[in-house]
Design an enzyme around this catalytic site. Structure first.
Site, short mmCIF file in Angstrom:
data_model
loop_
_atom_site.label_atom_id
_atom_site.label_comp_id
_atom_site.label_asym_id
_atom_site.label_seq_id
_atom_site.Cartn_x
_atom_site.Cartn_y
_atom_site.Cartn_z
N ASN A 42 0.87 -1.17 0.00
CA ASN A 42 0.00 0.00 0.00
C ASN A 42 0.92 1.22 0.00
O ASN A 42 1.49 1.56 1.03
CB ASN A 42 -0.89 -0.02 1.26
CG ASN A 42 -1.70 1.24 1.42
OD1 ASN A 42 -1.87 2.01 0.47
ND2 ASN A 42 -2.22 1.47 2.62
N LYS A 85 0.17 4.25 -0.35
CA LYS A 85 -0.48 5.45 0.21
C LYS A 85 -0.23 6.66 -0.69
O LYS A 85 -0.17 6.50 -1.91
CB LYS A 85 0.01 5.70 1.64
CG LYS A 85 -0.05 4.45 2.51
CD LYS A 85 0.14 4.75 3.96
CE LYS A 85 0.23 3.46 4.74
NZ LYS A 85 0.19 3.65 6.15
N HIS A 101 -9.32 1.24 4.75
CA HIS A 101 -8.06 1.45 5.47
C HIS A 101 -8.31 2.41 6.64
O HIS A 101 -9.10 3.34 6.52
CB HIS A 101 -7.00 2.02 4.51
CG HIS A 101 -5.63 2.00 5.11
ND1 HIS A 101 -5.21 2.95 6.01
CD2 HIS A 101 -4.61 1.12 4.97
CE1 HIS A 101 -3.97 2.66 6.38
NE2 HIS A 101 -3.59 1.55 5.77
N GLU A 134 -6.71 4.81 7.74
CA GLU A 134 -6.49 6.23 7.45
C GLU A 134 -7.71 6.84 6.77
O GLU A 134 -8.02 8.01 6.96
CB GLU A 134 -5.21 6.39 6.59
CG GLU A 134 -3.98 6.13 7.44
CD GLU A 134 -2.77 5.60 6.68
OE1 GLU A 134 -2.75 5.67 5.44
OE2 GLU A 134 -1.86 5.09 7.36
N GLU A 152 -5.33 -4.75 10.61
CA GLU A 152 -4.30 -3.73 10.80
C GLU A 152 -4.59 -2.97 12.09
O GLU A 152 -5.41 -2.04 12.10
CB GLU A 152 -4.30 -2.76 9.63
CG GLU A 152 -4.02 -3.42 8.29
CD GLU A 152 -3.44 -2.43 7.30
OE1 GLU A 152 -2.33 -2.67 6.84
OE2 GLU A 152 -4.09 -1.40 7.03
N GLY A 154 2.61 2.35 10.66
CA GLY A 154 3.57 3.43 10.47
C GLY A 154 4.25 3.88 11.75
O GLY A 154 4.90 4.91 11.79
N SER A 181 3.58 -2.04 10.41
CA SER A 181 5.03 -2.08 10.61
C SER A 181 5.63 -3.45 10.33
O SER A 181 6.56 -3.88 11.01
CB SER A 181 5.39 -1.59 12.01
OG SER A 181 4.96 -0.25 12.19
C1 PEP Z 1 -0.70 0.19 6.09
O1 PEP Z 1 -0.92 1.38 6.14
O2 PEP Z 1 -1.48 -0.55 5.45
C2 PEP Z 1 0.47 -0.32 6.78
C3 PEP Z 1 0.49 -1.56 7.15
O3 PEP Z 1 1.50 0.58 7.00
P1 PEP Z 1 2.93 0.28 7.66
O4 PEP Z 1 3.43 -1.02 7.09
O5 PEP Z 1 3.79 1.43 7.24
O6 PEP Z 1 2.74 0.21 9.13
#
Ligand code: PEP
Length: 251
Positions: free
Chosen positions: A9, A11, A96, A98, A168, A174, A214
């Site tokens: 992803n 983003k 997601h 976000e 998630e 992040g 992460s």
């Molecule tokens: C995401 O936003 O889907 C995600 C998993 O981000 P990150 O791997 O940067 O934590």
């Protein structure tokens, strides 16, 4: 056997030329990854057409990061599912955190988006997950169950062939703070049980449930070794082809 999937992803990162170069690097390195691992890259809308030129005919599938909750018409600034399929998209990420947090994405909207996406022939990566406050209040099971059921109760066992779930935890996205393999496995098994209650155990057993938050080459192996973790949705580490492929090599 459930499908192993590693989905990136991106983003709101990379310019179009940078994204094209990243996609080329992912395609070049994808030959290292065993063929039973599905690789997907999710890019901003502007990148889909040129990135499709790079990934078309390769083993790397293309995903959007969102879609509109209407089929067409006077919705300025929105991108429809037919627009996505017309540029070669096979998947879209939906829900997601976000988008839930910053853009008012509700479960009701996600029902509409999922209906449109599936009807257009897109596969859906539906994201669920609790925030830190909810985890600390021990509400993570309730939150994940509600997000899963509120959307998927509107769909059939047949539809589930084209749905992937991504768990998630918002506190891990992040932040560099990964859920432990035990924490992730516990919720993945719980989500699968929730799917079994909705669709039966046989269907639940076929749905890939990805971990996101992460995830990186150094922790992917431990996470992917868990029985109910079928791969990852990768944010930051998807912006480096070596890291993304390193994660895909962790099964
Ligand atoms: C995401 O936003 O889907 C995600 C998993 O981000 P990150 O791997 O940067 O934590």
């Amino acid at each position: 056997m459930r499908k192993h999937i590693v989905a990136g992803n991106w983003k709101m990162n990379t310019t179009v030329p940078e994204g094209v170069e990243l996609a080329k690097a992912v395609v070049a390195k994808s030959v290292e990854v065993p063929s039973d691992v599905e690789l997907i890259i999710g890019t901003p809308f502007t990148h889909l057409y040129p990135v499709n030129e790079v990934v078309a005919g390769t083993r790397v599938a293309l995903s959007a990061e969102n879609c509109a909750d209407h089929a067409k018409g006077a919705y300025t600034g929105e991108i429809s599912v037919d627009m996505l399929t017309s540029v070669g998209c096979q998947y879209t990420i939906l829900g997601h955190s976000e988008r839930r947090q910053y853009y008012g994405e509700t479960d009701e909207k996600l029902v509409e988006k999922t209906k449109l996406a599936l009807a257009a022939g897109l596969k859906v990566i539906l994201c669920v997950g609790e925030n830190l406050e909810e985890r600390e209040a021990n509400k993570h099971f309730d939150v994940c169950k509600a997000q899963t059921v509120n959307v998927l109760k509107n769909f059939t066992a047949e539809d589930m062939k084209n749905v992937v779930i991504a768990y998630e935890p918002v506190w891990a996205i992040g932040t560099g703070k990964t859920a432990t393999a035990e924490q992730a496995q516990e919720i993945h098994a719980f989500i699968r049980k929730t799917l079994a209650d909705l669709f039966g155990a046989e269907v639940a057993d076929q749905v890939s449930i990805l971990y996101g938050g992460s995830c990186k080459p150094s922790n992917a192996k431990e996470l992917f070794a868990c029985p109910d973790i079928d791969g990852g949705l990768i944010g930051g580490a998807a912006l480096k082809a070596d890291d993304f492929i390193g994660i895909a090599l962790s099964f």
